[in-house]
Design a protein around this motif. Structure first.
Motif, PDB file in Angstrom:
ATOM      1  N   VAL B  36      15.144  -1.641  29.285  1.00 57.95           N
ATOM      2  CA  VAL B  36      15.118  -2.332  28.180  1.00 57.95           C
ATOM      3  C   VAL B  36      14.456  -4.000  28.528  1.00 57.95           C
ATOM      4  N   LEU B  37      14.971  -4.655  29.566  1.00 55.83           N
ATOM      5  CA  LEU B  37      14.470  -5.984  29.781  1.00 55.83           C
ATOM      6  C   LEU B  37      12.985  -5.837  30.389  1.00 55.83           C
ATOM      7  N   SER B  38      12.541  -4.668  30.883  1.00 55.23           N
ATOM      8  CA  SER B  38      11.195  -4.315  31.497  1.00 55.23           C
ATOM      9  C   SER B  38      10.241  -4.520  30.335  1.00 55.23           C
ATOM     10  N   ILE B  39      10.727  -3.535  29.303  1.00 53.74           N
ATOM     11  CA  ILE B  39      10.108  -3.480  27.961  1.00 53.74           C
ATOM     12  C   ILE B  39       9.748  -4.841  27.249  1.00 53.74           C
ATOM     13  N   LEU B  40      11.054  -5.504  27.116  1.00 52.72           N
ATOM     14  CA  LEU B  40      11.040  -6.600  26.214  1.00 52.72           C
ATOM     15  C   LEU B  40      10.219  -7.915  27.074  1.00 52.72           C
ATOM     16  N   ALA B  41      10.227  -7.731  28.456  1.00 50.74           N
ATOM     17  CA  ALA B  41       9.581  -8.841  29.320  1.00 50.74           C
ATOM     18  C   ALA B  41       8.101  -8.408  29.063  1.00 50.74           C
ATOM     19  N   GLY B  42       7.525  -7.166  29.189  1.00 57.78           N
ATOM     20  CA  GLY B  42       6.274  -6.795  29.045  1.00 57.78           C
ATOM     21  C   GLY B  42       5.825  -7.141  27.709  1.00 57.78           C
ATOM     22  N   LEU B  43       6.171  -7.093  26.676  1.00 58.47           N
ATOM     23  CA  LEU B  43       5.979  -7.257  25.486  1.00 58.47           C
ATOM     24  C   LEU B  43       5.856  -8.781  25.144  1.00 58.47           C
ATOM     25  N   PHE B  44       6.939  -9.566  25.628  1.00 53.54           N
ATOM     26  CA  PHE B  44       6.833 -11.037  25.108  1.00 53.54           C
ATOM     27  C   PHE B  44       6.860 -11.971  26.069  1.00 53.54           C
ATOM     28  N   THR B  46       5.395 -13.236  30.042  1.00 56.53           N
ATOM     29  CA  THR B  46       4.038 -13.793  30.631  1.00 56.53           C
ATOM     30  C   THR B  46       3.082 -12.860  30.905  1.00 56.53           C
ATOM     31  N   PRO B  47       1.895 -13.161  30.711  1.00 60.41           N
ATOM     32  CA  PRO B  47       0.959 -11.915  30.879  1.00 60.41           C
ATOM     33  C   PRO B  47       0.418 -11.869  32.603  1.00 60.41           C
ATOM     34  N   ALA B  48       1.003 -12.824  33.218  1.00 63.79           N
ATOM     35  CA  ALA B  48       0.934 -12.655  34.732  1.00 63.79           C
ATOM     36  C   ALA B  48       1.831 -11.663  35.333  1.00 63.79           C
ATOM     37  N   GLY B  49       1.263 -10.417  35.754  1.00 67.04           N
ATOM     38  CA  GLY B  49       2.004  -9.471  36.172  1.00 67.04           C
ATOM     39  C   GLY B  49       3.007  -9.820  37.101  1.00 67.04           C
ATOM     40  N   ASN B  50       2.735 -10.537  38.199  1.00 64.22           N
ATOM     41  CA  ASN B  50       3.495 -10.838  39.286  1.00 64.22           C
ATOM     42  C   ASN B  50       4.664 -11.927  38.924  1.00 64.22           C
ATOM     43  N   ARG B  51       4.794 -12.321  37.735  1.00 72.27           N
ATOM     44  CA  ARG B  51       5.833 -13.195  37.325  1.00 72.27           C
ATOM     45  C   ARG B  51       6.434 -12.717  36.261  1.00 72.27           C
ATOM     46  N   ASN B  52       6.244 -11.378  36.092  1.00 72.72           N
ATOM     47  CA  ASN B  52       6.964 -10.622  34.727  1.00 72.72           C
ATOM     48  C   ASN B  52       7.795  -9.493  35.330  1.00 72.72           C
ATOM     49  N   PHE B  53       8.880  -9.410  34.691  1.00 68.97           N
ATOM     50  CA  PHE B  53       9.983  -8.639  35.484  1.00 68.97           C
ATOM     51  C   PHE B  53       9.411  -7.108  35.216  1.00 68.97           C
ATOM     52  N   ALA B 369       7.079  -7.354  47.293  1.00 69.63           N
ATOM     53  CA  ALA B 369       8.645  -7.323  46.906  1.00 69.63           C
ATOM     54  C   ALA B 369       9.314  -8.509  46.734  1.00 69.63           C
ATOM     55  N   SER B 370       8.649  -9.618  47.382  1.00 70.54           N
ATOM     56  CA  SER B 370       9.401 -10.983  47.192  1.00 70.54           C
ATOM     57  C   SER B 370       9.043 -11.488  45.845  1.00 70.54           C
ATOM     58  N   TYR B 371       8.220 -10.821  44.865  1.00 72.50           N
ATOM     59  CA  TYR B 371       8.175 -11.451  43.775  1.00 72.50           C
ATOM     60  C   TYR B 371       9.239 -11.062  42.940  1.00 72.50           C
ATOM     61  N   ALA B 372      10.145 -10.071  43.268  1.00 73.93           N
ATOM     62  CA  ALA B 372      11.419  -9.666  42.575  1.00 73.93           C
ATOM     63  C   ALA B 372      12.394 -10.746  42.412  1.00 73.93           C
ATOM     64  N   TRP B 373      12.404 -11.617  43.641  1.00 71.71           N
ATOM     65  CA  TRP B 373      13.484 -12.723  43.603  1.00 71.71           C
ATOM     66  C   TRP B 373      13.277 -13.623  42.468  1.00 71.71           C
ATOM     67  N   GLN B 374      11.644 -13.967  42.456  1.00 75.85           N
ATOM     68  CA  GLN B 374      11.664 -14.936  41.345  1.00 75.85           C
ATOM     69  C   GLN B 374      11.576 -14.223  39.706  1.00 75.85           C
ATOM     70  N   VAL B 375      11.376 -13.201  39.610  1.00 81.92           N
ATOM     71  CA  VAL B 375      11.671 -12.737  38.250  1.00 81.92           C
ATOM     72  C   VAL B 375      12.906 -12.152  37.878  1.00 81.92           C
TER      73      VAL B 375
END
Lengths: 135, 454
Positions: B36-44, B46-53, B369-375
């Motif tokens: 659910v968070l993946s969908i919500l983050a995608g919809l609402f 940042t459009p920057a993929g590597n900063r988006n959950f 994979a290190s982007y995971a810590w940020q998101v």
């Protein structure tokens, strides 16, 4: 191709100019010889772009109008990925170039390893079935 | 091969866990919030993929877990906990954990059209996603809409068709997980088919007060391969005779017997292998023009790319393999038609394809994979810092080790493919030389992948 290259050429100083733009590098592939001292001069045509070289841990960052430079000795043979280290847009994770340091050596070894794996598996599975290899 | 199994569910604590109705629900409940968070983050977000959950946790974290761990070692285990069919299934059951009496389902319960059975639809769905992947994998809103579409479709199908028809016939992920599950070292099978023959009610298929009939529309007594078993363990719960068990077994056991090999599954193997190759060239190769073309959906260049993509997947690669089958027929002097040889030997590309996907996935997973810590700290890219990791810098993991990881994986895949080819030939009563063309094909593909990676 399957043998290591003889060390005949003297290491050289090489300066390579790389243009970065969303989402690739020009040239996309850089070829040097093992032992060369390589200076990468990175320029960006649009956004802020980085360049990180796997295996060499070389990292630099350039923006439009401000180039960056890094120097290292290409002491490891193989094909190394250069990737953008600064978030620059949609295809940022796939903004990739290649640094080839005597690539024939590493692929030659890989090809030899493939043939060895092939031979080994043929022998292994043939012995398991109890039948001869040539039938 | 049957003798070389160990009954995992024979261990009391494991049996207790597997028979618990809370098992599957709790695992699904664990994956659902991430989804659910993946969908919500995608919809609402940042459009920057590597900063988006949504992008990072679906296409990097989940994909890595799936291809590198779950599928090779646990087959279709992901299907048992996948959140996509969960809402539809809960609506269908009108229950979350405990079953309705008799395992009743509240759905129109239509049977899936016979003409659409098999995995051709899943092959097509995967090809479509793969063709659009340059956008799906990088643009959060597109990724979210695709996931949302899957959920809505799964719900709709659950309310109209029986059981898990979406998972069985439509899900693009399930198609390849099923093929590769044949390699996994676990299986769910009946202990004694004679016991099933004597059991009139067949509650494993029809359902009971203890649970639901097989959501995957399988009759456990006739289960011979992992391909379509979603490891939901309903049959373990509904069998009153304790005749269903989870076993550990050697890797690739399903490929040791060439019974029931099908053209649609064969094509799935080629599609997966070719897509891994194409991705390795387009996405992680140094040719930016290919990436830009793959991304520019709808442009003239993209249509050419799409044509080439589909041609290689559906015609060139299978065509070359068919040529190998024709040569094999000539070499062996067998009366079997080349088409039969093609289908029987095509399963050799399954281990090679899985190895190719593992090698490809390592390329971008370790780097990103290190982007995971940020998101985790800032899932929407809004400047949050929930866990204090939002400012952690990008760090490629094991950057210098990648070729040393990829090469052994690919060679293992090749070795397994050779084993399947030799065994298939032996079981078909063919001379060993009949496998040579297929071995040549697999070796050539392996060398091509190695050239791209090392």
């Amino acid at each position: 191709m399957l043998l290591p290259l003889p060390a005949t050429a003297q290491p050289q100083q090489q300066t390579i100019s790389i243009q970065a733009r969303s989402f690739g590098y020009e040239p996309g592939t850089v070829r040097v010889r093992r032992g060369d001292t390589v200076t990468i001069h990175l320029e960006s045509e649009d956004a802020v772009h980085g360049l990180f070289v796997d295996g060499y841990e070389v990292k630099l960052q350039a923006e439009q109008g401000r180039a960056a430079q890094a120097t290292f000795v290409a002491d490891r043979a193989g094909r190394f990925t250069m990737r953008c280290s600064v978030s620059c847009g949609a295809l940022h994770p796939f903004m990739i170039g290649k640094l080839e340091v005597d690539p024939g050596v590493s692929f030659g070894r890989a090809a030899l390893a493939t043939l060895a794996a092939l031979a080994g598996s043929l022998v292994y599975f043939t012995r398991r079935s109890g039948e001869g290899l040539l039938r | 091969m049957r003798e070389r199994r160990f009954e995992l569910s024979g261990i009391p604590i494991i049996k207790k866990v597997l028979r618990s109705r809370w098992l599957q629900w709790s695992l699904m409940a664990a994956t659902l919030p991430f989804f659910v968070l993946s969908i919500l983050a995608g919809l609402f977000g940042t459009p920057a993929g590597n900063r988006n959950f949504g992008i990072v946790f679906v296409w990097i974290v989940w994909w890595a877990l799936l291809i590198l761990l779950l599928v090779p070692f646990a087959g279709r285990l992901w299907c048992a906990v996948c959140p996509i069919p969960a809402p539809g299934e809960w609506l269908q059951r009108r229950a979350l954990v405990q079953p309705r009496p008799g395992g009743r389902l509240y759905t129109l319960g239509k049977k899936w059209p016979k003409r659409l059975r098999g995995i051709w639809l899943q092959n097509g769905a995967f090809l479509l996603v793969a063709l659009l992947s340059a956008v799906i994998l990088t643009r959060p809103i597109v990724s979210a809409l695709v996931l949302l579409a899957f959920v809505l479709l799964a719900i709709a199908v659950s309310l109209v068709y029986e059981r898990r028809a979406f998972c069985r016939y439509l899900c693009p992920v399930g198609g390849f997980i099923g093929l590769y599950a044949q390699l996994a070292p676990i299986e769910l099978r009946v202990k004694d088919a004679a016991v099933c023959a004597g059991h009139r009610e067949k509650t494993c298929y029809t359902g009971s007060d203890a649970g639901y009939g097989c959501p995957w529309l399988l009759f456990p007594a006739s289960l011979e391969k992992n391909t379509y078993c979603g490891l939901c363990t309903e049959c373990l719960k509904t069998c009153p005779l304790d005749n269903v068990a989870l076993y550990a077994r050697p890797f690739g056991a399903d490929l040791h017997e060439n019974k029931g090999r099908r053209l649609d599954e064969a094509f799935k193997g080629f599609i997966m292998l070719v897509c891994a190759l194409v991705y390795s060239v387009v996405l992680i190769g140094p040719w930016s023009l290919l990436k830009e073309t793959a991304y520019a959906i709808g442009s003239a260049g993209w249509w050419l790319y799409a044509l080439a993509f589909l041609t290689v997947n559906l015609a060139l690669a299978p065509g070359l393999f068919y040529l190998c089958a024709a040569v094999s027929k000539r070499l062996s002097g067998t009366a079997q038609p080349a088409r039969r040889l093609f289908v029987e030997h095509a399963y050799a590309v399954a281990p090679l394809g899985l190895a190719a996907w593992a090698a490809f996935s390592l390329s971008f997973v370790l780097a990103n994979a290190s982007y995971a810590w940020q998101v985790l700290s800032d899932p929407f890219g809004w400047g949050w810092n929930l866990l204090g990791t939002a400012g952690w810098s990008w760090t490629p993991y094991l950057s210098g080790w990648l070729p040393y990881l990829q090469m052994p994986i690919l060679l293992l895949g090749l070795a397994a493919a050779v084993g399947v080819i030799l065994r298939t030939g032996r079981d078909q009563g063919l001379p060993r030389r009949s496998g040579a063309p297929f071995i040549f094909f697999c070796t050539a593909v392996t060398l091509a992948l190695l050239w791209l990676y090392v």
